[in-house]
Scaffold this motif. Structure first.
Motif, PDB file in Angstrom:
ATOM      1  N   UNK A 190      -1.323  -3.752 -12.992  1.00  0.00           N
ATOM      2  CA  UNK A 190      -1.611  -2.512 -12.516  1.00  0.00           C
ATOM      3  C   UNK A 190      -0.983  -2.574 -10.835  1.00  0.00           C
ATOM      4  N   UNK A 199       2.814  -0.498 -10.958  1.00  0.00           N
ATOM      5  CA  UNK A 199       2.208   0.869 -10.886  1.00  0.00           C
ATOM      6  C   UNK A 199       1.613   1.500  -9.314  1.00  0.00           C
ATOM      7  N   UNK A 200       0.655   0.311  -8.346  1.00  0.00           N
ATOM      8  CA  UNK A 200       0.138   0.523  -7.795  1.00  0.00           C
ATOM      9  C   UNK A 200       1.442   0.915  -6.502  1.00  0.00           C
ATOM     10  N   UNK A 226       3.639   4.162  -7.997  1.00  0.00           N
ATOM     11  CA  UNK A 226       2.603   5.373  -8.041  1.00  0.00           C
ATOM     12  C   UNK A 226       2.607   5.747  -6.082  1.00  0.00           C
ATOM     13  N   UNK A 227       2.262   4.985  -5.457  1.00  0.00           N
ATOM     14  CA  UNK A 227       1.541   5.030  -4.312  1.00  0.00           C
ATOM     15  C   UNK A 227       3.150   5.840  -2.900  1.00  0.00           C
ATOM     16  N   UNK A 272       6.255   6.251  -4.659  1.00  0.00           N
ATOM     17  CA  UNK A 272       6.258   8.385  -5.370  1.00  0.00           C
ATOM     18  C   UNK A 272       5.682   9.360  -4.619  1.00  0.00           C
ATOM     19  N   UNK A 273       4.525   9.075  -4.525  1.00  0.00           N
ATOM     20  CA  UNK A 273       2.843  10.174  -3.560  1.00  0.00           C
ATOM     21  C   UNK A 273       3.840  10.519  -2.185  1.00  0.00           C
ATOM     22  N   UNK A 326       7.315  12.921  -2.804  1.00  0.00           N
ATOM     23  CA  UNK A 326       6.529  13.916  -2.982  1.00  0.00           C
ATOM     24  C   UNK A 326       5.654  14.736  -1.738  1.00  0.00           C
TER      25      UNK A 326
END
Lengths: 235, 221, 236
Positions: free
Chosen positions: A156, A159-160, A163-164, A166-167, A170
């Motif tokens: 993970x 991905x963690x 994704x943070x 990517x967030x 955004x």
């Protein structure tokens, strides 16, 4: 009883102490202060220096756990466990130094910066990995389930991490003061960072070896106790 | 053979749920009370409650989903039923997929039932805003369940499974929650997020492959 | 063809206590073996290891037929059924639904459930929720469940616990009359163990202390052997 290999560990210890001194001198004396942030930026060398071995530690957990499930050899469990513990310690350093740097730079201790948020999540994942062991009584079960969780947890991590980020892309936050990466320009700053990375990596290796040794000794001890109980039984 | 196993476990779990209503009661009614608390907390701190349908939705799913998954596995442990699954002459990966489908159906259904509530409380249009949120919602729940089907078995072997399960499970599903939260937020604004859906599909694929490979090691005593 | 099972120097350790110590033996799945021993002597552990759901700490269990070693776990598991004091049945499903579920799990088709239930005297109870069944009914259903897959080897862990005399007689007669395979039966009841077996394993503190054929010992000799190997409290 096997004698721990003092030769290599002794050598590592010497390298570690020397590297740490040099890294400290470079980070605190030789490297110039940051133009906008001042001296507080110097904590960055240790902050970045400890996140790297944190990652290494968690990938070792992935590797060791896979090896354990394939071989069912307890030594791989002990190695993964030691690595997880050391990784957790490094994550803790990142989580402590991050806010110390953020307060004077951004004006707040915690700004949900993607780097720190992902470290916090990693910290939680591996705290779970370490905690799980304390609550399973049977050794074989403990090793097997920890290995499964170690694989899931370590897989993970990327991905963690992504994704943070990517967030954050955004939902951009207003920048309070300065920019995190503005500092590292001077060649001496790069040297200080490299030395810190090297010192913390060697520190990881030393601690991991010590942790593994400790776990081995623990296992030897319970093996002896077991044999003793078997002998008492015969008598 | 495999589809037969999936329908077997699915039919069993649905039948059990229809009789006991455990998931419905524990998860759905729990979500309802979370929404009420959420309203009081948000309004008292001067936050416009109407702007928070997405927050409310995912807090409900994270909490009640955790309770629901833990409950389904506890039901499996009564009378040693899980041992029967361990003993079954079936490939572990297929058992995992069957268990995942059963869990996903229960929690997916539960999360769909939340949508009318969200629509009612936050005054969202059912045919556009809510309907567009469905793919992101289901893919998010799917990822949540794909990992949860593993972690719930891992923690069930401990002395304190009821608190260890959320503590271990939730940090692992943060990537999927981040993507799903984004997806449904964009849907509630009346748009559709292809990037979000793609990320969710990739995450689901990774999680399911992990589960397929690792479940074998959870079918031991 | 029933498989040959060999246990090779099996050790099992639970958290610094020995459950099994250097257990070696061989048997055919068609043999009927009674396992006696005091509490914690590793009787249930040996069943789990034979069932391939537990790995021994050291040593190995292997299965073979004439052609050689069978290593496919699915193939091995298909030949065995486990029956313990835990029913392995879902409380919220009816008796019939539970049986159908297990038939599906073992991929058994064309079962006459009515006849199966009739055998244990539960034809009337097919639509009762398992939760609502009495302890005796639950145990009788477990018997039907275990025999559904037509196993070659039954792993029986105290299968008669919680049953009255009549219930025990009924289930015993099913085992003896309707079932053709072998079993490993763990029990603390010595006379029952003698009656149902053609071979005995007596465990003492994790060790396989005695491995005897029934044809070689009389009931008296068997009892005295048990007495020398077991502490007093298990002699009933």
């Amino acid at each position: 009883m096997k004698q721990p290999s003092l030769g290599f560990d002794g050598f590592l210890m010497v390298v570690l102490i020397a590297l740490m001194q040099v890294a400290l001198i470079w980070a605190l004396v030789v490297a110039p202060a940051d133009a906008t942030q001042g001296d507080v930026q110097r904590i960055f060398y240790f902050h970045l220096g400890s996140i790297w071995p944190g990652f290494v530690a968690f990938f070792y957990v992935l590797y060791g756990s896979i090896r354990y499930l394939m071989s069912r050899d307890a030594k791989w469990d002990r190695r993964s466990y030691a690595s997880g513990q050391v990784g957790l310690a490094f994550c803790t350093i990142v989580l402590v130094t991050g806010p110390i740097w953020a307060k004077p730079t951004w004006g707040v201790w915690w700004a949900w910066d993607a780097r720190l948020t992902s470290t916090l999540l990693m910290w939680l994942i591996f705290l779970g990995y370490i905690m799980l062991r304390d609550y399973i009584d049977d050794q074989a079960k403990r090793e097997r389930l920890s290995a499964v969780l170690g694989i899931i947890g370590a897989s993970m991590v990327p991905f963690v991490y992504f994704s943070t980020r990517w967030f954050e892309v955004q939902h951009p936050k207003p920048v309070v003061m300065g920019d995190a990466d503005s500092g590292i320009k001077d060649p001496n700053m790069i040297w200080a960072l490299m030395l810190a990375l090297a010192a913390f990596t060697v520190l990881y290796v030393v601690l991991w070896r010590r942790g593994t040794e400790l776990a081995e000794a623990d296992a030897d001890l319970s093996d002896l106790r077991l044999r003793l109980s078997a002998l008492e039984d015969e008598a | 053979m495999n589809s037969n196993l999936i329908s077997l476990l699915l039919a069993k779990d649905l039948k059990r749920e229809l009789r006991s209503k455990e998931i419905f009661l524990s998860s759905f009614l729990f979500s309802l009370i979370i929404l009420c608390i959420f309203y009081f907390a948000a309004t008292s701190s001067n936050v416009d409650f109407a702007k928070l349908p997405n927050t409310a939705l995912w807090i409900c799913i994270a909490f009640s989903g955790t309770i629901g998954l833990h409950r389904t596995h506890q039901a499996e442990l009564v009378n040693g039923c899980y041992k029967a699954l361990m003993l079954a002459p079936r490939a572990a990966g297929n058992l995992y997929l069957a268990k995942y489908v059963a869990n996903f159906s229960l929690l997916g259904l539960m999360s769909l039932l939340l949508l009318p509530l969200i629509s009612l409380f936050f005054n969202l249009k059912f045919d556009t805003q809510i309907a567009m949120a469905v793919p992101g919602l289901l893919l998010g729940v799917s990822g949540f369940v794909a990992i949860g089907t593993l972690t719930v078995v891992i923690t069930a072997n401990t002395r304190i499974s009821d608190i260890l399960f959320p503590v271990i499970h939730l940090p692992l599903v943060v990537p999927v929650l981040i993507a799903a939260v984004n997806c449904t937020q964009i849907a509630f604004q009346g748009k559709f997020s292809w990037t979000g859906i793609q990320i969710l599909c990739i995450l689901n694929l990774v999680f399911l492959s992990l589960g397929y490979l690792l479940y074998e090691f959870l079918l031991e005593e | 063809m029933p498989l040959q099972v060999s246990l090779d120097h099996i050790d099992k350790v639970f958290d610094e206590t020995w459950a099994l110590k250097q257990v070696s033996s061989q048997f055919n799945m068609s043999e009927r073996i009674t396992i006696v021993g005091h509490n914690g002597a590793g009787k249930s552990t040996i069943l789990s290891i034979v069932a391939t759901i537990m790995n021994p700490t050291r040593g190995s269990v292997s299965f073979s037929n004439q052609e050689g070693v069978v290593s496919d776990r699915i193939e091995i598991r298909r030949r065995m059924s486990f029956l313990s004091h835990a029913a392995m049945m879902y409380p919220d499903l009816t008796a019939l639904e539970n049986l159908q579920f297990f038939a599906g799990l073992y991929d058994v088709k064309g079962v006459d459930y009515q006849a199966q239930l009739e055998k244990v005297g539960m034809r009337h109870a097919e639509n009762i929720l398992f939760r609502a069944c009495s302890r005796g009914m639950q145990q009788r259903l477990s018997f039907v469940r275990a025999l559904l897959a037509k196993p070659q080897l039954l792993l029986l862990d105290e299968p008669f616990s919680g049953l009255d005399h009549k219930g025990i007689q009924r289930l015993k007669s099913i085992l003896i009359d309707d079932y053709e395979g072998g079993w490993l039966l763990v029990t603390h009841d010595m006379s029952q163990g003698y009656e149902l077996a053609d071979r005995f394993w007596i465990f003492k503190r994790g060790r396989l202390a005695q491995d005897l054929k029934k044809s070689d010992v009389s009931f008296k000799q068997y009892v005295s052997l048990c007495e020398t190997n077991l502490p007093d409290e298990v002699l009933l």
